[in-house]
Design a protein around this motif. Structure first.
Motif, PDB file in Angstrom:
ATOM      1  N   ALA A   1       1.009  -1.217   0.038  1.00  0.00           N
ATOM      2  CA  ALA A   1       0.160  -0.021   0.131  1.00  0.00           C
ATOM      3  C   ALA A   1       0.320   1.461  -0.151  1.00  0.00           C
ATOM      4  N   GLU A   2       1.515   1.488   0.805  1.00  0.00           N
ATOM      5  CA  GLU A   2       3.078   2.645   0.747  1.00  0.00           C
ATOM      6  C   GLU A   2       3.287   2.665  -0.733  1.00  0.00           C
ATOM      7  N   GLU A   3       3.954   1.572  -1.367  1.00  0.00           N
ATOM      8  CA  GLU A   3       4.436   1.394  -2.841  1.00  0.00           C
ATOM      9  C   GLU A   3       3.471   1.844  -3.704  1.00  0.00           C
ATOM     10  N   ASP A   4       2.299   1.821  -2.886  1.00  0.00           N
ATOM     11  CA  ASP A   4       1.623   2.326  -4.758  1.00  0.00           C
ATOM     12  C   ASP A   4       0.485   3.470  -4.387  1.00  0.00           C
ATOM     13  N   GLY A   5       0.968   3.995  -2.621  1.00  0.00           N
ATOM     14  CA  GLY A   5       0.126   5.347  -2.205  1.00  0.00           C
ATOM     15  C   GLY A   5      -1.104   5.297  -1.873  1.00  0.00           C
ATOM     16  N   ASP A   6      -2.308   4.060  -1.902  1.00  0.00           N
ATOM     17  CA  ASP A   6      -2.555   3.533  -1.004  1.00  0.00           C
ATOM     18  C   ASP A   6      -3.648   4.421   0.419  1.00  0.00           C
TER      19      ASP A   6
ATOM     20  N   SER B   1      -7.292  11.471   3.077  1.00  0.00           N
ATOM     21  CA  SER B   1      -7.795  10.119   1.989  1.00  0.00           C
ATOM     22  C   SER B   1      -9.287   9.441   2.085  1.00  0.00           C
ATOM     23  N   GLY B   2     -10.012  10.471   2.609  1.00  0.00           N
ATOM     24  CA  GLY B   2     -11.003  10.797   3.186  1.00  0.00           C
ATOM     25  C   GLY B   2     -11.914   9.837   3.898  1.00  0.00           C
TER      26      GLY B   2
END
Length: 295
Positions: A83-88, A131-132
């Motif tokens: 998730a950190e790699e993908d900016g999620d 991210s809301g």
């Protein structure tokens, strides 16, 4: 047969099993298929997105139902890294809070793990706001309310600001948790302002799980932990013990292993505080057996 299902179908099946709160092994098995598909093609965006959700849920299952903290950490860490790699940020809000909970469960008096838990809770808050992700704010607020009762004035001010932001968050009308979240926060604010009686009323109202909330019993357990801490600090030990015993029985009957261990440990400390040595010995023996059984 499960191998033929799509990731969405497997995830839906798993979430229904989780909601039933009786089929953790079945849920973990279906989620593992999703995770394995990621390892077969780690560059596929859809596989990565599905794996993050799957591993997050697997981590939570190992932390709360299957009680294997190493597996919980392994899955949550992998989900976090993807998730950190993908900016999620949306998923990271969930993952960071789960890691915060895992560190608290395993701290055993180690200050560094407590500090790590606080760090990941703050990260969860930031990711949720960025991210809301309003869906995580209920659990986040509950955890902060527990921490704020046991913090130094500087940290207490920090959590108070974050809780105020959560209370004023623009929840959509469809959000079923908003009212309970606000009552929990108001209960804590009222207690810190010196009105323990009104705080108790608000918290007892907020302990009723909102309809449709996932892990409904756990919502109530968390609010009850806040109530027990308030009873403890106000020296209402009879109330604290009664509520801890009630919840320990419910956790046993519902096979909520993590909370059964937690409440048994609370009873050891409560009975020690009031000098009931026979009860201390009884519940400490039970606590050690549970830790050995579920380690």
């Amino acid at each position: 047969q499960l191998e033929r299902l799509t990731n969405d179908e497997l995830l839906d099946m798993s979430l229904r099993a989780i909601d039933a709160d009786t089929l953790p092994h079945e849920a973990a098995g279906a989620l593992t298929i999703i995770a394995n598909r990621y390892y077969e093609n780690q560059s596929d965006p859809a596989a990565r997105e599905a794996a993050v959700k799957a591993m997050r849920h697997i981590g939570n299952l190992y932390m709360t139902h299957l009680i294997d903290y190493k597996q919980a950490y392994k899955n949550l860490l992998t989900a976090k890294n993807i998730a950190e790699e993908d900016g999620d940020q949306y998923e990271l809000a969930y993952i960071y809070l789960s890691m915060s909970n895992l560190f608290i469960v395993n701290n055993n008096g180690r200050k560094q793990l407590v500090e790590d838990s606080k760090l990941y809770m703050a990260r969860s808050y930031e990711a949720a706001m960025n991210s809301g992700n309003g869906d995580i704010l209920g659990s986040l607020a509950q955890n902060m309310c527990m921490l704020i009762l046991d913090e130094n004035p500087h940290d207490r001010e920090l959590y108070a600001r974050m809780l105020n932001d959560i209370r004023n968050y623009p929840f959509p009308e469809a959000n079923k948790e908003a009212t309970s979240i606000k009552k929990t926060i108001d209960g804590i604010s009222t207690f810190l302002a010196g009105d323990a009686e009104k705080a108790e009323r608000l918290l007892r109202q907020s302990r009723i799980p909102p309809e449709g909330v996932r892990y409904a019993e756990r919502w109530k357990y968390t609010v009850d932990n806040i109530l027990i801490e308030i009873y403890w600090q106000t020296e209402q030990f009879d109330k604290a013990i009664a509520l801890a015993r009630q919840d320990m029985t419910e956790a046993r009957d519902n096979n909520h292993k993590d909370y059964r261990i937690s409440y048994t440990g609370k009873l050891v400390n409560l009975y020690y505080t009031v000098g009931a040595n026979d009860s201390v010995d009884k519940y400490y023996s039970e606590y050690l057996k549970l830790k050995e059984e579920f380690k």
